[in-house]
Design a protein around this motif. Structure first.
Motif, mmCIF file in Angstrom:
data_model
loop_
_atom_site.group_PDB
_atom_site.id
_atom_site.type_symbol
_atom_site.label_atom_id
_atom_site.label_comp_id
_atom_site.label_asym_id
_atom_site.label_seq_id
_atom_site.Cartn_x
_atom_site.Cartn_y
_atom_site.Cartn_z
ATOM 1 N N SER A 73 0.887 -1.693 0.003
ATOM 2 C CA SER A 73 -0.362 0.184 0.010
ATOM 3 C C SER A 73 0.648 1.023 0.026
ATOM 4 N N PHE A 74 2.145 1.339 0.887
ATOM 5 C CA PHE A 74 2.615 2.526 0.846
ATOM 6 C C PHE A 74 3.562 3.486 -0.372
ATOM 7 N N LEU A 77 0.571 4.557 -3.424
ATOM 8 C CA LEU A 77 0.449 5.470 -3.567
ATOM 9 C C LEU A 77 0.812 6.405 -4.349
ATOM 10 N N VAL A 82 -2.620 11.503 -2.700
ATOM 11 C CA VAL A 82 -2.245 11.843 -2.076
ATOM 12 C C VAL A 82 -2.142 13.675 -1.878
ATOM 13 N N GLY A 136 5.885 6.357 -3.017
ATOM 14 C CA GLY A 136 4.595 6.163 -2.441
ATOM 15 C C GLY A 136 4.942 6.776 -1.347
ATOM 16 N N SER A 144 3.645 8.855 7.179
ATOM 17 C CA SER A 144 2.986 7.767 5.971
ATOM 18 C C SER A 144 1.637 7.313 6.497
ATOM 19 N N GLU A 148 -1.167 8.178 4.337
ATOM 20 C CA GLU A 148 -2.465 6.594 3.422
ATOM 21 C C GLU A 148 -3.293 6.776 3.838
ATOM 22 N N THR A 151 -5.858 9.307 2.700
ATOM 23 C CA THR A 151 -6.266 9.205 0.932
ATOM 24 C C THR A 151 -6.385 7.719 0.581
ATOM 25 N N HIS A 172 -6.127 1.438 8.181
ATOM 26 C CA HIS A 172 -5.418 2.254 6.966
ATOM 27 C C HIS A 172 -5.638 0.892 5.942
ATOM 28 N N ASP A 173 -4.640 -0.111 5.242
ATOM 29 C CA ASP A 173 -4.849 -0.681 4.366
ATOM 30 C C ASP A 173 -5.842 -1.929 4.686
#
Length: 231
Positions: A73-74, A77, A82, A136, A144, A148, A151, A172-173
């Motif tokens: 995920s990081f 992006l 973002v 990302g 971060s 994340e 976004t 988060h993800d």
């Protein structure tokens, strides 16, 4: 990881120290923004306990649950996603939250945008041929997870429009979707990441409960299981 390279590295010390300050100052605003959009990765204990326990209650009462997460995920992006999310957070800030909005913008400009003081993250793996530029958000940077979360919250517009008896929550993800007993499960589908970058990994998604087999047949989940586990 497996047969592929997964860039993970520790950022520079100045980034770690300065980003922690920005993240802490912006926290109240970004937590409110995200929780209103069913993203609870930045929330406190009460919300995270609800995030963990509510799907289990749905299962115990005859409902259906799907769990999934984003791959890398990081690293995946998109910068425009973002920036759009940060702009949305600032637009949503109340007069009492202007300091938090300023901290988020400052942190984004100084720690994420191209800046001479801090390099874009590069991962070498001890081989010049494998040096990768990561556009990302940086692993290990305190800002971060904030970027994340806002976004993903901003771009998952369907989370606030789920039909009665269904929900789509994120931390988060990680993602959890559920439908209570007798609710229509057709609204349960993995969110599109076209505007964000990356994707939810269908191969790791799991459906549990009354309509689990049907969700696997529709391609929402890779497999069905008999029971879930609370983390």
């Amino acid at each position: 990881k497996g047969d592929s390279i997964r860039p993970i590295s520790a950022p520079q010390v100045p980034r770690r120290v300065a980003s922690a300050v920005s993240a802490r100052k912006a926290r109240r605003l970004v937590e409110r923004f995200c929780s209103e959009r069913m993203q609870f990765g930045l929330s406190g204990e009460a919300a995270t306990l609800t995030y963990s326990l509510l799907p289990q209650l749905v299962l115990l009462n005859g409902g259906t649950v799907v769990v999934a997460d984003r791959s890398r995920s990081f690293q995946t992006l998109r910068r425009k996603a973002v920036y759009d999310a940060v702009e949305a957070v600032v637009s949503a800030a109340m007069p009492s939250e202007q300091a938090e909005a300023a901290a988020l913008v400052d942190g984004c400009l100084e720690m994420y945008s191209m800046a001479p003081a801090l390099r874009v993250t590069e991962v070498g793996f001890d081989s010049p041929e494998l040096t990768l530029r990561v556009d990302g958000v940086a692993q290990g940077c305190s800002l971060s997870p904030v970027l994340e979360a806002v976004t993903l919250a901003h771009h998952n517009t369907e989370a606030k429009m789920m039909p009665a008896g269904t929900a789509c929550f994120a931390a988060h993800d990680d993602l959890v979707m559920f439908a209570v007993n007798e609710a229509d499960t057709s609204a349960l589908r993995l969110p599109s990441c076209e505007s964000v970058g990356g994707a939810y990994n269908r191969a790791k998604s799991v459906a549990v409960g009354r309509e689990a087999a049907g969700l696997v047949a529709r391609g929402v989940a890779a497999r069905a299981e008999d029971g879930g586990q609370v983390w």
